[in-house]
Design a protein around this motif. Sequence first.
Motif, PDB file in Angstrom:
ATOM      1  N   VAL A  54      30.292  52.809  -4.791  1.00  0.00           N
ATOM      2  CA  VAL A  54      31.414  53.730  -4.999  1.00  0.00           C
ATOM      3  C   VAL A  54      32.663  52.898  -5.275  1.00  0.00           C
ATOM      4  O   VAL A  54      33.099  52.108  -4.430  1.00  0.00           O
ATOM      5  CB  VAL A  54      31.592  54.649  -3.769  1.00  0.00           C
ATOM      6  N   LYS A  56      35.584  54.294  -6.749  1.00  0.00           N
ATOM      7  CA  LYS A  56      36.731  55.162  -7.058  1.00  0.00           C
ATOM      8  C   LYS A  56      38.010  54.554  -6.489  1.00  0.00           C
ATOM      9  O   LYS A  56      37.952  53.622  -5.671  1.00  0.00           O
ATOM     10  CB  LYS A  56      36.489  56.565  -6.495  1.00  0.00           C
ATOM     11  N   TYR A  60      38.585  51.078  -4.113  1.00  0.00           N
ATOM     12  CA  TYR A  60      39.218  51.098  -2.788  1.00  0.00           C
ATOM     13  C   TYR A  60      40.331  50.035  -2.718  1.00  0.00           C
ATOM     14  O   TYR A  60      40.486  49.323  -1.730  1.00  0.00           O
ATOM     15  CB  TYR A  60      38.208  50.857  -1.674  1.00  0.00           C
ATOM     16  N   LEU A 102      31.808  61.840  -9.386  1.00  0.00           N
ATOM     17  CA  LEU A 102      31.598  62.607  -8.159  1.00  0.00           C
ATOM     18  C   LEU A 102      32.408  63.897  -8.068  1.00  0.00           C
ATOM     19  O   LEU A 102      31.943  64.887  -7.533  1.00  0.00           O
ATOM     20  CB  LEU A 102      31.959  61.743  -6.934  1.00  0.00           C
ATOM     21  N   LYS A 145      25.270  69.140  -6.828  1.00  0.00           N
ATOM     22  CA  LYS A 145      25.785  68.877  -5.480  1.00  0.00           C
ATOM     23  C   LYS A 145      25.739  70.148  -4.653  1.00  0.00           C
ATOM     24  O   LYS A 145      26.212  71.202  -5.085  1.00  0.00           O
ATOM     25  CB  LYS A 145      27.218  68.364  -5.565  1.00  0.00           C
ATOM     26  N   ARG A 152      33.667  71.399   1.237  1.00  0.00           N
ATOM     27  CA  ARG A 152      34.667  70.842   0.323  1.00  0.00           C
ATOM     28  C   ARG A 152      34.221  71.128  -1.103  1.00  0.00           C
ATOM     29  O   ARG A 152      34.774  71.981  -1.777  1.00  0.00           O
ATOM     30  CB  ARG A 152      34.775  69.332   0.602  1.00  0.00           C
ATOM     31  N   MET A 179      22.205  66.183  -4.586  1.00  0.00           N
ATOM     32  CA  MET A 179      22.998  65.414  -3.624  1.00  0.00           C
ATOM     33  C   MET A 179      23.789  66.317  -2.688  1.00  0.00           C
ATOM     34  O   MET A 179      24.073  67.471  -2.982  1.00  0.00           O
ATOM     35  CB  MET A 179      23.968  64.494  -4.367  1.00  0.00           C
ATOM     36  N   HIS A 181      26.976  65.599   0.677  1.00  0.00           N
ATOM     37  CA  HIS A 181      27.843  64.572   1.271  1.00  0.00           C
ATOM     38  C   HIS A 181      27.927  64.823   2.769  1.00  0.00           C
ATOM     39  O   HIS A 181      28.098  65.968   3.201  1.00  0.00           O
ATOM     40  CB  HIS A 181      29.223  64.634   0.614  1.00  0.00           C
ATOM     41  N   ASN A 220      26.386  58.030   2.659  1.00  0.00           N
ATOM     42  CA  ASN A 220      27.503  57.123   2.390  1.00  0.00           C
ATOM     43  C   ASN A 220      27.282  55.867   3.250  1.00  0.00           C
ATOM     44  O   ASN A 220      26.168  55.669   3.775  1.00  0.00           O
ATOM     45  CB  ASN A 220      28.829  57.823   2.704  1.00  0.00           C
ATOM     46  N   SER A 221      28.304  55.053   3.444  1.00  0.00           N
ATOM     47  CA  SER A 221      28.093  53.820   4.229  1.00  0.00           C
ATOM     48  C   SER A 221      27.600  54.144   5.637  1.00  0.00           C
ATOM     49  O   SER A 221      26.619  53.564   6.110  1.00  0.00           O
ATOM     50  CB  SER A 221      29.399  53.023   4.353  1.00  0.00           C
ATOM     51  N   ARG A 237      24.880  56.098  -1.658  1.00  0.00           N
ATOM     52  CA  ARG A 237      26.177  55.922  -2.335  1.00  0.00           C
ATOM     53  C   ARG A 237      27.101  55.208  -1.358  1.00  0.00           C
ATOM     54  O   ARG A 237      27.572  55.805  -0.389  1.00  0.00           O
ATOM     55  CB  ARG A 237      26.797  57.280  -2.694  1.00  0.00           C
ATOM     56  N   VAL A 238      27.330  53.940  -1.601  1.00  0.00           N
ATOM     57  CA  VAL A 238      28.018  53.131  -0.594  1.00  0.00           C
ATOM     58  C   VAL A 238      29.342  52.603  -1.137  1.00  0.00           C
ATOM     59  O   VAL A 238      29.387  51.990  -2.203  1.00  0.00           O
ATOM     60  CB  VAL A 238      27.115  51.957  -0.161  1.00  0.00           C
ATOM     61  N   GLY A 239      30.414  52.862  -0.396  1.00  0.00           N
ATOM     62  CA  GLY A 239      31.721  52.302  -0.739  1.00  0.00           C
ATOM     63  C   GLY A 239      32.158  51.307   0.319  1.00  0.00           C
ATOM     64  O   GLY A 239      31.994  50.099   0.181  1.00  0.00           O
ATOM     65  N   LEU A 240      32.657  51.830   1.418  1.00  0.00           N
ATOM     66  CA  LEU A 240      33.327  51.015   2.438  1.00  0.00           C
ATOM     67  C   LEU A 240      32.583  49.726   2.801  1.00  0.00           C
ATOM     68  O   LEU A 240      33.187  48.647   2.853  1.00  0.00           O
ATOM     69  CB  LEU A 240      33.524  51.868   3.704  1.00  0.00           C
ATOM     70  N   TYR A 371      39.787  53.023   5.399  1.00  0.00           N
ATOM     71  CA  TYR A 371      39.810  53.459   3.994  1.00  0.00           C
ATOM     72  C   TYR A 371      41.246  53.514   3.484  1.00  0.00           C
ATOM     73  O   TYR A 371      41.553  53.077   2.380  1.00  0.00           O
ATOM     74  CB  TYR A 371      39.240  54.877   3.850  1.00  0.00           C
TER      75      TYR A 371
HETATM   76  C1  LIG Z   1      30.692  61.932  -2.498  1.00  0.00           C
HETATM   77  C2  LIG Z   1      30.879  60.580  -1.896  1.00  0.00           C
HETATM   78  N1  LIG Z   1      29.811  59.790  -1.701  1.00  0.00           N
HETATM   79  C3  LIG Z   1      29.919  58.555  -1.152  1.00  0.00           C
HETATM   80  C4  LIG Z   1      31.149  58.056  -0.770  1.00  0.00           C
HETATM   81  C5  LIG Z   1      31.236  56.669  -0.177  1.00  0.00           C
HETATM   82  O1  LIG Z   1      31.652  56.718   1.163  1.00  0.00           O
HETATM   83  P1  LIG Z   1      31.799  55.369   2.003  1.00  0.00           P
HETATM   84  O2  LIG Z   1      32.979  54.656   1.461  1.00  0.00           O
HETATM   85  O3  LIG Z   1      32.008  55.864   3.386  1.00  0.00           O
HETATM   86  O4  LIG Z   1      30.550  54.591   1.832  1.00  0.00           O
HETATM   87  C6  LIG Z   1      32.294  58.837  -0.951  1.00  0.00           C
HETATM   88  C7  LIG Z   1      33.600  58.334  -0.540  1.00  0.00           C
HETATM   89  O5  LIG Z   1      34.416  58.966   0.018  1.00  0.00           O
HETATM   90  C8  LIG Z   1      32.163  60.136  -1.539  1.00  0.00           C
HETATM   91  O6  LIG Z   1      33.219  60.918  -1.743  1.00  0.00           O
END
Ligand SMILES: Cc1ncc(COP(=O)(O)O)c(C=O)c1O
Length: 387
Positions: A54, A56, A60, A102, A145, A152, A179, A181, A220-221, A237-240, A371
């Motif tokens: 992720v 976006k 980050y 997303l 989704k 949301r 998917m 969330h 997510n993470s 789907r991993v961001g943090l 975040y």
């Molecule tokens: C739909 C969706 N998936 C995955 C993530 C990734 O989340 P994280 O950063 O906690 O891994 C986000 C981030 O907010 C998200 O909005």
Amino acid sequence: MPAPAHAVSSSRQRPGSRPTFAEVNLSAIAHNLGCVRSVVGRASRAGHAQVYAVVKADAYGHGLIPVAHRLEESGVDGICVALVEEGLALRAAQVEVPILVLNGVYGRDHAEVLRAGLTPVVYELGQAQAFVRAAEGRPVRIHLKVDTGMARLGVSLDELPSVLAGLDHLPSLRIEGLMTHLASADSDPEMTALQLERFAQVEARLRAHGHNPRFIHAANSAGTYTSNADTHYNLVRVGLALYGVAPLPEVGEDLMPAMRVLSQIIAMRDLPRGAPVGYSATFRTSRDSRIATVAIGYGDGLLRAAGNRGSMLVRGQRAPIVGAVAMDLTCLDVTELPEVEVGDEVVVMGQQGKAEISARELAQASGTIPYEVITNLSARVPRVYRD
Ligand SMILES: Cc1ncc(COP(=O)(O)O)c(C=O)c1O
């Protein structure tokens, strides 16, 4: 406005006249991708879940394009963005892996999304119809989704039958992914279990209706690090975590923080006991004090709430922030550190010697979450890339 990017090899080289910058370690991001892979490789239903990064909000705060390029080089399976604009910027930078959009806000850009090979997330029948029209007969692949408790975005369980019935009239549309969330994967296992139970019901209904999505994803993470093999499905789907911030304090010890925020002491003064410091005199010295002025403020993204609560590192030691954080400047009490002088490096976030101020610590001091701390770093702070 994207942050100016500067590729330099050493933190001693500074990118502007002002000594404030963020050092982004791209190898740490590649390392963290490996850590996430080992978590999902160990424990996925399919034996190996794909990892979508992720990126976006300018990855980050780390810088969209350099981060995406490094992730692609490291073999990431795909990328998630929030906005169409972010996806188009990646394609313009020759990023070729699958890109999932997303947020599902497409304005009038449906044809452009398809032309750029972005994969839309869809949660309303109208969106699906608009993509089918824009495709002019060509097949369209989307990820559907569903809302299992976040309240949301996503098709609700009640709406699902009518959405599925509507999709029956769109034979050129293929549900490539299903998917949801997770709202509280870092804090509420019961809520997560309930969401996953609902998600399983949706998957069953979708399959019973004749759809056979190739990808199923929820984690997510926090979901990746806390859920079991079944709940990684076949994509996470991993961001943090990729930026080296563990989603919970007790997991992800091997993750490496990818960002340090550095500045410098630009002035010093000796003040007597009882002297006010900064706007509105929210701090008064309780003894004869040495106060150092650091060239960073809330205009750079240091949250004002850190005033009188957070600390920074100077010469490998902690110095408390005193007074209010201003737009460009923040003061530290360095009375206990008599050797400190003008020109000294200050670490606002990250390691200096053996000491460290983590994103989590800075977030706690600022009354927020990691975040926000990393994403909030403003465009006027140059990013300096190390690899
Ligand atoms: C739909 C969706 N998936 C995955 C993530 C990734 O989340 P994280 O950063 O906690 O891994 C986000 C981030 O907010 C998200 O909005």
